[in-house]
Design an enzyme around this catalytic site. Sequence first.
Site, PDB file in Angstrom:
ATOM      1  N   GLU A 160       0.804  -1.235   0.000  1.00 34.74           N
ATOM      2  CA  GLU A 160       0.000   0.000   0.000  1.00 34.74           C
ATOM      3  C   GLU A 160       0.834   1.280   0.000  1.00 34.74           C
ATOM      4  O   GLU A 160       0.627   2.170   0.822  1.00 34.74           O
ATOM      5  CB  GLU A 160      -0.980  -0.027   1.176  1.00 34.74           C
ATOM      6  CG  GLU A 160      -1.931  -1.207   1.091  1.00 34.74           C
ATOM      7  CD  GLU A 160      -2.872  -1.356   2.281  1.00 34.74           C
ATOM      8  OE1 GLU A 160      -2.907  -0.470   3.147  1.00 34.74           O
ATOM      9  OE2 GLU A 160      -3.562  -2.389   2.339  1.00 34.74           O
ATOM     10  N   GLU A 265      -6.359 -10.494  -1.324  1.00 36.60           N
ATOM     11  CA  GLU A 265      -7.161 -10.246  -0.119  1.00 36.60           C
ATOM     12  C   GLU A 265      -8.630 -10.187  -0.506  1.00 36.60           C
ATOM     13  O   GLU A 265      -9.369  -9.274  -0.120  1.00 36.60           O
ATOM     14  CB  GLU A 265      -6.727  -8.928   0.544  1.00 36.60           C
ATOM     15  CG  GLU A 265      -5.266  -8.885   0.930  1.00 36.60           C
ATOM     16  CD  GLU A 265      -4.850  -7.637   1.697  1.00 36.60           C
ATOM     17  OE1 GLU A 265      -5.717  -6.861   2.147  1.00 36.60           O
ATOM     18  OE2 GLU A 265      -3.635  -7.434   1.844  1.00 36.60           O
TER      19      GLU A 265
HETATM   20  O1  9MR Z   1      -7.706  -7.885   8.299  1.00 37.98           O
HETATM   21  C1  9MR Z   1      -6.804  -7.059   9.018  1.00 37.98           C
HETATM   22  C2  9MR Z   1      -7.457  -6.575  10.303  1.00 37.98           C
HETATM   23  O2  9MR Z   1      -7.633  -7.658  11.189  1.00 37.98           O
HETATM   24  C3  9MR Z   1      -6.605  -5.500  10.941  1.00 37.98           C
HETATM   25  O3  9MR Z   1      -7.310  -4.946  12.052  1.00 37.98           O
HETATM   26  C4  9MR Z   1      -6.284  -4.426   9.936  1.00 37.98           C
HETATM   27  C5  9MR Z   1      -5.449  -3.370  10.619  1.00 37.98           C
HETATM   28  O4  9MR Z   1      -4.637  -2.661   9.806  1.00 37.98           O
HETATM   29  O5  9MR Z   1      -5.622  -4.988   8.810  1.00 37.98           O
HETATM   30  C6  9MR Z   1      -6.435  -5.878   8.129  1.00 37.98           C
HETATM   31  O6  9MR Z   1      -5.792  -6.368   6.951  1.00 37.98           O
HETATM   32  C7  9MR Z   1      -5.438  -5.403   5.966  1.00 37.98           C
HETATM   33  C8  9MR Z   1      -4.226  -5.938   5.261  1.00 37.98           C
HETATM   34  O7  9MR Z   1      -3.202  -6.225   6.169  1.00 37.98           O
HETATM   35  C9  9MR Z   1      -3.731  -4.947   4.210  1.00 37.98           C
HETATM   36  N1  9MR Z   1      -4.796  -4.581   3.305  1.00 37.98           N
HETATM   37  C10 9MR Z   1      -6.043  -4.149   3.883  1.00 37.98           C
HETATM   38  C11 9MR Z   1      -6.517  -5.212   4.881  1.00 37.98           C
HETATM   39  C12 9MR Z   1      -7.872  -4.839   5.440  1.00 37.98           C
HETATM   40  O8  9MR Z   1      -7.761  -3.691   6.218  1.00 37.98           O
END
Ligand code: 9MR
Length: 373
Positions: A160, A265
């Site tokens: 990102e 994802e």
């Molecule tokens: O699914 C993840 C969630 O449990 C966390 O709270 C969150 C915090 O940053 O991150 C989520 O996963 C993210 C992933 O690592 C990167 N892309 C976006 C995802 C959804 O937020």
Amino acid sequence: MIKIFISFATITTTCFFAPIQIQAQIQDQQPIPSLKETFKNEFLIGTALNTSQILEKDVTANKLITQQFNAATPENIMKAEIIHPTWNQFDFTLADKLVEYGRKNNIKINGHTLIWHSQLPRFVRQIKSPDSLAQFFADHITTIASHYDGKVLSWDVVNEALEENGSLRKSIFLQQLGEGYIVEAFRLAQKAAPHTELYYNDYNIEQPKKRAGAIEIIKKIKAAGVRIDGVGIQGHWRASKIPLAEIEQSILDFSALGVKVMFTELDLSVLPNPWDSDNADVSATAGNSKGKDPYPNGLPDSMQTILAKGYEDLFRLFLKHKDKISRITFWGVNDGQSWLNNFPIRGRTNYPTLFDRTYTAKPAFYAVIATKK
Ligand code: 9MR
């Protein structure tokens, strides 16, 4: 510098015995088709795993994971705040457990993620000097990537790094290290992990402006003589508004650069979105769920149909381009696990995956399987 490693080898494994009643129920259930078997000649089929799943706490979840998936990405436990909590301390406890879980179940692990502006430990967020940040940066990548070289299939090296308009996100890394930080991250990862595939991962990079930014990143890495093996399109979309044409163009554009394309994802939201956009920026929130949670007690058939159609359209497209796509990973095993129950509004009831809260396959699951027939 003294580094403290906490390793899985130093902790005692706990055995979890399922109650006899639950085991009997599972044995009674009719077997369902397997995603990983169905698509075994096309792509790896992955899931995000949370801590409880990695620790095999729930027998039903564990059975489904090992039956359905041959790839996994840790949802949180390899992020910097957990794996590198203070300057001199790396905590590999859970990540080592994940690697062992993958080894024993033939599940390929994608490390997620080395360099990301979010979920950084407090000590990094407080760094004010570029020299100190550069030291953290090199130490973080080198120590973690070398610890797992040959043990994980791949890393999301940088996650990102782009704004929606395709420019570089004004993260702590860009501000203090300058725009060369992305190439540098891949250079360090390549050196530390010569046997590991290296990816750039982001959301909305199927959209033209952000896609152009991702293409520029990939070209710069290659122009510097550094290795990048793949690009991950995250795939956080709305079930009724999947940008299929842009997704197809992205598959073509990215693969033309000579990198593997992955959907890393995948989840399809069925709830109203306050911004009418596909945003996965976890820092964006829109208050609480009052009056904005239309399906707290179950998803109506009409919405199940929209969800199933969305997944069907996507998998037909993925199959059309199976020679360019190496992996499809769902962001969560079942609906109860999904981050979308709390984003962008906290405390809602979303239904974005193929399995419901009891780990039962939904119509969307059968629609995906049927795309192979
Ligand atoms: O699914 C993840 C969630 O449990 C966390 O709270 C969150 C915090 O940053 O991150 C989520 O996963 C993210 C992933 O690592 C990167 N892309 C976006 C995802 C959804 O937020």
